[in-house]
Write a protein that holds these residues in place. Structure first.
Motif, PDB file in Angstrom:
ATOM      1  N   GLY A 255     -25.136 -49.052  43.298  1.00 15.73           N
ATOM      2  CA  GLY A 255     -24.042 -49.199  42.356  1.00 15.73           C
ATOM      3  C   GLY A 255     -24.265 -48.583  40.995  1.00 15.73           C
ATOM      4  N   PHE A 256     -25.272 -47.717  40.892  1.00 14.81           N
ATOM      5  CA  PHE A 256     -25.498 -47.058  39.607  1.00 14.81           C
ATOM      6  C   PHE A 256     -24.761 -45.737  39.546  1.00 14.81           C
ATOM      7  CE2 PHE A 256     -29.284 -49.760  39.870  1.00 14.81           C
ATOM      8  CZ  PHE A 256     -29.139 -50.418  38.664  1.00 14.81           C
ATOM      9  N   SER A 257     -24.192 -45.457  38.384  1.00 16.61           N
ATOM     10  CA  SER A 257     -23.498 -44.191  38.199  1.00 16.61           C
ATOM     11  C   SER A 257     -24.365 -43.322  37.285  1.00 16.61           C
ATOM     12  CB  SER A 257     -22.138 -44.492  37.590  1.00 16.61           C
ATOM     13  OG  SER A 257     -21.474 -43.318  37.301  1.00 16.61           O
ATOM     14  N   VAL A 258     -25.125 -42.447  37.925  1.00 13.80           N
ATOM     15  CA  VAL A 258     -26.088 -41.645  37.149  1.00 13.80           C
ATOM     16  C   VAL A 258     -25.904 -40.164  37.466  1.00 13.80           C
ATOM     17  CG1 VAL A 258     -27.804 -43.486  37.213  1.00 13.80           C
ATOM     18  CG2 VAL A 258     -27.834 -41.713  38.974  1.00 13.80           C
ATOM     19  N   GLU A 259     -26.505 -39.297  36.655  1.00 16.09           N
ATOM     20  CA  GLU A 259     -26.639 -37.892  37.072  1.00 16.09           C
ATOM     21  C   GLU A 259     -28.086 -37.468  36.891  1.00 16.09           C
ATOM     22  OE1 GLU A 259     -23.890 -35.438  34.954  1.00 16.09           O
ATOM     23  OE2 GLU A 259     -23.916 -36.721  33.193  1.00 16.09           O
ATOM     24  N   MET A 260     -28.510 -36.570  37.784  1.00 16.03           N
ATOM     25  CA  MET A 260     -29.915 -36.186  37.764  1.00 16.03           C
ATOM     26  C   MET A 260     -30.049 -34.688  37.608  1.00 16.03           C
ATOM     27  SD  MET A 260     -31.718 -38.543  40.496  1.00 16.03           S
ATOM     28  CE  MET A 260     -30.651 -39.443  41.549  1.00 16.03           C
ATOM     29  N   LYS A 261     -31.088 -34.317  36.885  1.00 13.63           N
ATOM     30  CA  LYS A 261     -31.359 -32.881  36.703  1.00 13.63           C
ATOM     31  C   LYS A 261     -32.809 -32.631  37.046  1.00 13.63           C
ATOM     32  CE  LYS A 261     -27.405 -31.481  35.188  1.00 13.63           C
ATOM     33  NZ  LYS A 261     -26.656 -30.467  35.935  1.00 13.63           N
ATOM     34  N   THR A 262     -33.045 -31.472  37.640  1.00 15.31           N
ATOM     35  CA  THR A 262     -34.438 -31.118  37.928  1.00 15.31           C
ATOM     36  C   THR A 262     -35.010 -30.386  36.723  1.00 15.31           C
ATOM     37  OG1 THR A 262     -33.690 -29.089  38.955  1.00 15.31           O
ATOM     38  CG2 THR A 262     -34.079 -30.960  40.404  1.00 15.31           C
ATOM     39  N   TRP A 263     -36.327 -30.271  36.690  1.00 15.13           N
ATOM     40  CA  TRP A 263     -37.004 -29.677  35.538  1.00 15.13           C
ATOM     41  C   TRP A 263     -36.497 -28.280  35.234  1.00 15.13           C
ATOM     42  CZ3 TRP A 263     -39.610 -25.158  36.319  1.00 15.13           C
ATOM     43  CH2 TRP A 263     -39.858 -24.830  37.648  1.00 15.13           C
ATOM     44  N   ASN A 264     -36.221 -27.472  36.300  1.00 13.48           N
ATOM     45  CA  ASN A 264     -35.837 -26.083  36.029  1.00 13.48           C
ATOM     46  C   ASN A 264     -34.417 -25.986  35.489  1.00 13.48           C
ATOM     47  OD1 ASN A 264     -35.114 -26.943  38.536  1.00 13.48           O
ATOM     48  ND2 ASN A 264     -35.328 -24.962  39.530  1.00 13.48           N
ATOM     49  N   GLU A 265     -33.596 -27.031  35.744  1.00 17.15           N
ATOM     50  CA  GLU A 265     -32.252 -27.036  35.157  1.00 17.15           C
ATOM     51  C   GLU A 265     -32.316 -27.424  33.681  1.00 17.15           C
ATOM     52  OE1 GLU A 265     -29.295 -28.408  38.694  1.00 17.15           O
ATOM     53  OE2 GLU A 265     -30.771 -29.880  38.093  1.00 17.15           O
ATOM     54  N   LEU A 266     -33.332 -28.175  33.337  1.00 19.72           N
ATOM     55  CA  LEU A 266     -33.402 -28.681  31.967  1.00 19.72           C
ATOM     56  C   LEU A 266     -34.162 -27.758  31.025  1.00 19.72           C
ATOM     57  CD1 LEU A 266     -34.029 -32.463  32.577  1.00 19.72           C
ATOM     58  CD2 LEU A 266     -31.951 -31.362  31.760  1.00 19.72           C
TER      59      LEU A 266
END
Ligand SMILES: Nc1ncnc2c1ncn2[C@@H]1O[C@H](COP(=O)(O)OP(=O)(O)OP(=O)(O)O)[C@@H](O)[C@H]1O
Ligand SMILES: [Mg+2]
Lengths: 415, 223
Positions: A255-266
């Motif tokens: 039920g968590f609304s999150v977004e994730m980024k990988t190291w190369n995207e950041l």
């Protein structure tokens, strides 16, 4: 087929000087492509390491949904509460590939020595976790003092240029000022425990590291801005995306609304360097391609012209048109292979020289010299043999097709 | 039963504005086991005639048939197969592949056809032996005399056991004595093995003992 190979090979030897020029052109092209690729590879490895460990990005960063779009405008809306931090961390830790998950808080504000002040950008981090991600910063040559420690809650580590601007030394007292999420100004005492060169001129005059709890105090907040996930050794690569997928599912299920980024995207730096290198590589590759194609077309056109009567004879003996094309295409491919083989020797020579001499250079945007390294990337070395051979084959195909189309009588009558 | 048949064959070459009539209505029939010399002056049409017979050129009109099959209407690949299986060529300029040894040159026509390399090598060396070159199998053409080169070419033409061997002035680049020995070799192969030969020459002296001589003049057969 062996006969065509024999004929091709002997003709290459027979026209030694001419073949040599073509083979050398291909060889230099091969060496250029692979030296550059080897350099890029070593650089990427360094950059990957720098992003994950050096910049402390870890492998995956988890944000509250919407943070990346609007987090800068309304930071207070996109923070994880204390409870969320604990529950999300618990879910992430269950994933077998995960080594650790740690909360972060970014803070910006003003650092003062009592008389003068300047802006800082800070990361609030858990000292023990960060040591695991970055390694022991205090062991770096440019580091003086000691690293963050939870026992020294108000201790901060700052960039050497920032320290110089405010004339701060290890052990100096300072004040950090910032606005809390509710908009109140807040000031806390800080003690300089360490000073280091961040390695990047853009951050060396602003960077400040503080303990996570200290940053929470400054922001008057008990949650975290984001969660950084570090995977176990060697789990980067292809594994990264599958871990990402599983985490996304697990967190959504909970039920968590999150977004994730990988190291190369950041890592902005990584992306910029990669784009630049890709561009340069394309450029080198096009030049090599043009040179290879032109020299093979030239050599093979001469070869075809000189051997027109031979082509007529072979056709009279019953060789079909595709056979004639195959004969010259074989010769082109052979030139490609020989060129690549010699190119490989040139590559190895330069590689050995670089490995022996380990030269260094200062890349743009960096404040330290780094070693110039070239990696041995076997798949790339192999693939470029193949692509150059295919390229030479295709280049030979053009004159070969012309010769195969010629009327036999004309070919035989050719002096 | 004739293996090669020309019926009203003409051949024009266009040279810019003008048209050269190289053959003007040729009728000719070649039977199995024949040994035929085509005799004619320079420019009379000998090469044109042999090219049409060998399926390496098409007539402007008329019909050329090989073993009863009209060959001018065939596709390029079909003609290539006929050339490989039914016809052997011997050229005035020998036309050996310079980078190949005598043996490899002879193996070539069989290799175009396909088959086991060991068999092909055996057959080729047998043919070289037959033309008297057993000791020169591993020589490249530039290490051979003109006569020897033409013997290699004869072995190369023979090795596929063709229906017909065509030879366009096979002796024009050889001295008289060597030329005579080449004609004698061809004749011997004709008599002993029944190989059919159609060859051209402008040298009257070489054909004294040839039974059938076709005289060609200005694109027409005159006798
Ligand atoms: N490709 C061509 N283009 C134009 N004219 C040609 C061509 N080939 C032959 N001719 C002409 O056709 C005629 C017959 O030529 P061909 O080569 O058949 O004669 P030939 O008897 O073989 O002569 P030679 O003894 O000189 O070899 C000649 O007038 C020649 O100029
Ligand atoms: Mg002629």
């Amino acid at each position: 087929m062996l006969m065509w190979l024999t004929i091709s090979f002997r003709n290459i030897i027979k026209n030694g000087r001419r073949s040599l020029m073509t083979v050398l052109a291909i060889a230099l092209g091969y060496a250029a492509i692979n030296l550059f690729q080897g350099y890029v590879h070593s650089t990427y490895e360094g950059l990957t390491n720098a992003a994950i460990h050096g910049e402390g990005l870890g492998h995956i960063t988890i944000f509250k949904k919407g943070y990346l779009d609007q987090g800068k405008l309304h930071p207070e809306r996109f923070q994880f509460s204390k409870d969320e931090v604990e529950r999300i961390s618990g879910i992430v830790r269950k994933e077998a590939d995960v080594q650790l998950v740690t909360p972060r808080l970014s803070v910006s504000g003003i650092l003062s020595n009592g008389r003068s002040s300047t802006i800082f950008i800070a990361e609030g981090l858990v000292p023990a976790d960060d040591k695991e991600i970055r390694g022991d910063l205090s062991r770096y040559a440019s580091f003086s003092g000691s690293y963050l420690d939870d026992k020294e809650r108000a201790g901060v580590v700052i960039g050497s240029e920032l320290a110089a601007m405010l004339d701060l030394k290890v052990g100096s007292d300072a004040v950090v000022l910032s606005n809390t999420y509710s908009g109140m100004a807040n000031a806390l005492d800080a003690k300089i425990s360490g000073i280091y060169n961040t390695g990047n001129t853009a951050t060396n005059d602003k960077m400040l590291l503080m303990t996570f709890r200290h940053s929470q105090d400054l922001m008057d907040f008990s949650g975290a801005e984001r969660l950084v996930v570090l995977l176990k050794d060697g789990r980067n690569g292809k594994n990264l995306l599958s871990v990402l997928g599983r985490l996304e599912k697990d967190l959504a299920d909970a039920g968590f609304s999150v977004e994730m980024k990988t190291w190369n995207e950041l890592s902005v730096f990584y992306k910029q360097v990669k784009n630049l290198f890709d561009m340069i590589f394309l450029f080198i590759f096009i030049i090599v391609m043009v040179i290879v194609v032109m020299s093979v077309v030239n050599t093979m056109s001469m070869s075809v012209m000189e051997r027109t009567r031979e082509i007529g004879t072979l056709r009279a003996l019953g060789l079909k048109r595709p056979g004639v094309k195959a004969l010259f295409a074989t010769e082109g491919a052979l030139l490609g292979f020989l060129g690549s083989a010699i190119g490989f020797v040139i590559f190895l020579t330069v590689y050995a020289l670089i490995t022996a001499a380990h030269p260094t250079y200062v890349p743009p945007g960096s404040s330290n010299p780094v070693p110039l390294r070239v990696d041995l990337v076997w798949p790339v070395l192999g693939r470029s043999v193949l692509s150059l051979a295919v390229l030479a084959l295709l280049a030979a195909y053009v004159p070969a097709r012309r010769s195969a189309r010629m009327a036999i009588v004309d070919a035989l009558g050719h002096i | 039963m004739s293996i090669l048949e020309f019926k009203g064959v003409t051949k024009d070459y266009r040279l810019g504005e003008t048209t050269v009539q190289a053959l003007r209505g040729v009728d000719l029939s070649v039977g199995k086991g024949e040994f035929i010399a085509v005799l004619g002056a320079s420019g009379s049409g000998k090469t044109t005639l042999l090219n049409l017979a060998g399926a390496i050129d098409d007539p402007t009109s008329g019909e050329v048939s090989m073993n009863g099959r009209n060959i001018s209407g065939l596709t390029d690949n079909e003609k290539a197969e006929i050339r490989n299986s039914a016809i052997g060529y011997i050229f005035q300029t020998f036309n050996l592949v310079p980078v190949l040894t005598s043996l490899e040159n002879v193996m070539l026509s069989l290799q175009i056809r396909g088959g086991r390399t060991a068999d092909i090598r055996n057959e080729a060396s047998r043919r070289l032996d037959e033309v008297g070159l057993a000791d020169f199998m591993l020589h490249r053409p530039d290490k051979l005399s003109g006569g020897q080169r033409q013997r290699v070419a004869i072995a190369r033409a023979l090795v596929t056991r063709p229906t017909l061997i065509l030879a366009d002035e096979p002796t024009a680049n050889l001295d008289h004595q060597t030329a005579q020995s080449i004609i004698d070799l061809m004749k011997e192969l004709n008599e002993k093995e029944g190989v059919t030969f159609l060859f051209s020459t402008h040298d009257q002296r070489l054909i004294n003992e040839v039974k059938r001589v076709v005289r060609i003049d200005d694109g027409k057969i005159v006798q």
